[in-house]
Each structure stands twice: as C-alpha cells, then as structure tokens.
Design a protein around this motif. Structure first.
Motif, mmCIF file in Angstrom:
data_model
loop_
_atom_site.group_PDB
_atom_site.id
_atom_site.type_symbol
_atom_site.label_atom_id
_atom_site.label_comp_id
_atom_site.label_asym_id
_atom_site.label_seq_id
_atom_site.Cartn_x
_atom_site.Cartn_y
_atom_site.Cartn_z
ATOM 1 N N THR A 193 56.450 18.364 106.157
ATOM 2 C CA THR A 193 57.726 19.059 105.973
ATOM 3 C C THR A 193 57.544 20.567 105.797
ATOM 4 O OG1 THR A 193 57.640 18.594 103.587
ATOM 5 C CG2 THR A 193 58.873 17.049 104.974
ATOM 6 N N SER A 194 56.483 21.137 106.354
ATOM 7 C CA SER A 194 56.289 22.585 106.278
ATOM 8 C C SER A 194 55.334 23.037 107.375
ATOM 9 C CB SER A 194 55.739 22.998 104.897
ATOM 10 O OG SER A 194 54.469 22.412 104.671
ATOM 11 N N MET A 248 68.318 28.192 108.452
ATOM 12 C CA MET A 248 68.927 27.044 109.105
ATOM 13 C C MET A 248 67.975 25.854 109.132
ATOM 14 S SD MET A 248 71.540 25.684 110.542
ATOM 15 C CE MET A 248 72.637 27.059 110.936
ATOM 16 N N LEU A 249 66.711 26.099 109.506
ATOM 17 C CA LEU A 249 65.753 25.004 109.641
ATOM 18 C C LEU A 249 65.414 24.373 108.297
ATOM 19 C CD1 LEU A 249 63.426 26.584 112.330
ATOM 20 C CD2 LEU A 249 64.918 24.620 112.636
ATOM 21 N N ASN A 265 68.537 18.251 104.699
ATOM 22 C CA ASN A 265 69.525 17.238 105.062
ATOM 23 C C ASN A 265 68.864 15.979 105.624
ATOM 24 O OD1 ASN A 265 72.010 18.163 104.258
ATOM 25 N ND2 ASN A 265 72.736 18.680 106.310
ATOM 26 N N LEU A 266 67.842 16.162 106.452
ATOM 27 C CA LEU A 266 67.157 15.011 107.034
ATOM 28 C C LEU A 266 66.446 14.192 105.962
ATOM 29 C CD1 LEU A 266 65.674 16.667 110.246
ATOM 30 C CD2 LEU A 266 67.633 15.132 110.100
ATOM 31 N N GLU A 315 68.284 7.755 106.870
ATOM 32 C CA GLU A 315 68.757 6.638 107.693
ATOM 33 C C GLU A 315 69.661 7.103 108.833
ATOM 34 O OE1 GLU A 315 72.069 7.548 104.911
ATOM 35 O OE2 GLU A 315 69.867 7.485 104.781
ATOM 36 N N ARG A 316 70.068 8.377 108.809
ATOM 37 C CA ARG A 316 70.988 8.864 109.830
ATOM 38 C C ARG A 316 70.297 8.961 111.195
ATOM 39 N NH1 ARG A 316 75.589 11.673 107.937
ATOM 40 N NH2 ARG A 316 76.309 10.588 106.063
ATOM 41 N N ARG A 317 70.994 8.516 112.227
ATOM 42 C CA ARG A 317 70.488 8.620 113.596
ATOM 43 C C ARG A 317 71.045 9.887 114.222
ATOM 44 N NH1 ARG A 317 72.573 6.914 118.571
ATOM 45 N NH2 ARG A 317 70.985 6.514 120.174
#
Length: 366
Positions: free
Chosen positions: A285-286, A322-323, A329-330, A335-337
């Motif tokens: 994550t970085s 933004m990133l 958020n991810l 679980e979000r597609r």
C-alpha cells in the motif's frame, strides 16, 4: 548525467517468493537519487525488502539488508567510514560485501554474511535488483535517450505515496483525470473528447490521445513561451503513455503550432517533452515515485527547468492526494467490485503484463 556502470552482485541465495507477490523482483527499480547517499547511508524499503544504501571506498553504490547481525539494529542509523558502514548501536563495521569486518574489542570474523542486493548507477539514478542477484544484468536497463544527451534538459523530484504502486500506473496510463484533477494546469475538456487508443506488445503498453486545433492550457502556454513560440496560438496536442516492466511509465507530451505536423512537427514549431515516471513499490500500500520531465527545447535555460519542475511538483501533488484517498477507500471497502471502462484499457493491459512477469518468476522458482 552519465553514471557508473559497475554492477554489485552477491553469492547469497535469492529470497523466497512471498505467498502473495504483487511485483516482479527480478528487475531493476530506481532506488534513490545519487545525492540521497552523498553524505551517509539511506534506509529504504523496496519490494518489501528493507535495504540500506551507501557508497563504498570506490564510490560505487552498495545495498545491504538493513539489519545489523549483532543485535538487529537498522544499519541505516549508522554512518559511513572509509567506505564501510558502521552500525550506530555498538559500532559493528560492515563491508560492501555484507561481511562483518570489525568491532571495537570484539571478534566478528565468524559472523555469516548478510544479504547484498545488486546495484548499478546509471542515467542519473541508483538502481537496485531486489530478486536473484545472479540474474541481474545491466543490459536489462531500458535505454533512456534523454538521460545521456546534452540535447535534452531534465528536472525532477521524489514523492513517497501511500498507495499500491499499480494505482499510480493506472493513473498515468489514463490521463482522462487531467481534466478534473489538474484543471488549473494541464487539464482541458478536449482531453475527454479525444478518443483513446491502446496498443500492447511483448515489450510495452501504449495509450495515446491526439487533440487538434485547440488552445493550450496554462502549463503548456508556459512551455510555448519557454520555447519562444506564441502562447496564444492554436495548437495540436498529443499524449502517448508508454508502460514498460517492471513499473515505468514514460509519457510523450507536447503541443505544436497548428498545421505543422503535430507530434511529427519540426522542433522549432513545437514544445515537446517526456514525462518521466519511475514507480518503485515499497509495500502493498505504498511506493516511491521518482518523477520528472525531459525536454528538447531551451535546454540551457536553467530557470525554465526550475519553473517546469515546480509546475510538475504541484501537479503530482494533486495526484498524490487523490491516490492516497483512493487507497484508503479501497481498504475501507475491500469487498467492492470496481467497474471498468474503455479508458481503463492501458492500465488493465499494464497490470496483465506485471502479472505475467510475476507468474514467470514463480514458475522459475519451482
């Protein structure tokens, strides 16, 4: 910007492939800029490996595992003396081969050697090969015409960004976001309106946009002035984003006076550049982001180089925010597609190339 071409290698065994590998390891990544190790050691995590970089007595860069064999302290908290790394905890001295050389009042000759990573200095950067050092080959470095030619000027910088390195690749392979994230500098509505073309082969993924008969946005108006051209002129604009393994994106961008051939216009009728993006994974994550711009106009104008660098710094700072929020958020909703559009083709094909490289490494390890 020519650098030394000597490669440092090791006889220590390669690392085991992690269970969920998210980056190729048998590849060259930008580790740092030369001035980052000018005065002492630098600790940096690359592809999940904690490393310490320093210069040996011969001036060549060295990368060791950032771990003192005595008590496990980070060697990066020490200092360099006569080309050897001195641990800042108890004074254990490590040589450039990863061997314990000496320690005040102690015998350390029997200590096993620590891990050493292959390194090379070239094109104005220090590169590291996180994987099997026996496979490290200088010929695997991509040629960078702008780095070794007096016909080009270059200015750049560095950001540490708290998001998956692949999100940055997605960002750079689809420049639709410029209209919204960078509305005050390089964005304009014509970017949305121009069709996106994606091409992929075994060596690279390319996305391209061409915008004819438009007015230049603020950043490119400044570039036109720097090139001695009319900033108010109608121009043809282009963007060609080129992804190559393991995680590099070179973006050919520019504007040319209308009717002069656009991308193929003579140098005197255009302001064109290569946006340089070296994206080095740190953790899942970085990543480390080495950015810059190489140009072929007004190459002796140092003030223009500084102006462009500052403009880029602000632009990429907008991407950073933004990133990092996207990554948060991810993680918050795993679980979000996510949905895909045709503008995502460049990023998707780039990820596929990365996945194939990782799979090939895994097969080789069996």
């Amino acid at each position: 910007m020519n650098g030394a071409a000597q490669i440092a290698t090791t006889d220590s065994p390669s690392t085991q492939i992690p269970k969920a590998q998210t980056w190729p390891k048998n590849a060259w990544y930008v580790a740092c800029m030369p001035d980052e190790i000018a005065d002492g050691p630098l600790g940096r995590t690359i592809c999940g490996e904690r490393m310490v970089f320093f210069r040996g007595a011969d001036g060549q860069p060295t990368a060791l595992e950032d771990f003192c064999p005595h008590r496990g302290a980070p060697l990066s908290l020490g200092f360099v003396r006569e080309g050897r790394l001195v641990c800042g905890y108890h004074g254990l001295v490590m040589d450039c081969l990863g061997k314990a050389a000496e320690m005040p009042g102690q015998k350390v000759g029997g200590f096993p050697a620590g891990r050493r990573f292959a390194t090379i200095e070239r094109h104005g950067f220090v590169w590291v090969w996180p994987g099997d050092p026996d496979q490290a080959d200088a010929a695997c470095l991509h040629p960078l015409e702008w780095a070794d030619s007096e016909e080009w000027a270059y200015g750049g910088g560095y950001y540490h960004i708290a998001c998956d390195y692949r999100l940055m690749i997605d960002n750079l392979m689809d420049l639709t976001h410029e209209t919204y994230v960078h509305s005050s500098s390089i964005g304009q509505k014509e970017i949305d309106e121009a069709p996106v073309r994606t091409h992929a082969d075994a060596q690279e993924v390319v996305t391209s946009r061409f915008m004819d008969a438009i007015k230049a946005p603020p950043f490119w108006r400044m570039a036109l002035r720097g090139a001695g051209l009319d900033e108010d002129a109608t121009v043809d604009r282009w963007q060609l984003c080129r992804f190559t393994l393991p995680s590099h994106v070179m973006i050919e961008v520019g504007v040319a006076l209308e009717g002069q051939g656009g991308y193929d216009a003579p140098e005197a009728a255009k302001a064109s550049s290569i946006v340089v993006d070296f994206i080095t994974p740190e953790t899942e994550t970085s990543h480390h982001y080495f950015w810059g711009m190489a140009r072929r106009f007004a190459v002796d104008d140092a003030e223009l180089t500084d102006t462009i660098r500052e403009g880029q710094r602000k632009i990429f700072g907008e991407d950073l925010e933004m990133l990092e929020r996207q990554q948060a958020n991810l993680l918050r909703w795993p679980e979000r597609r996510l949905l895909k559009l045709n503008i995502d083709a460049g990023g998707a094909r780039s990820r596929l190339m990365i996945d194939r490289a990782i799979a090939a490494e895994n097969v080789a390890q069996v």
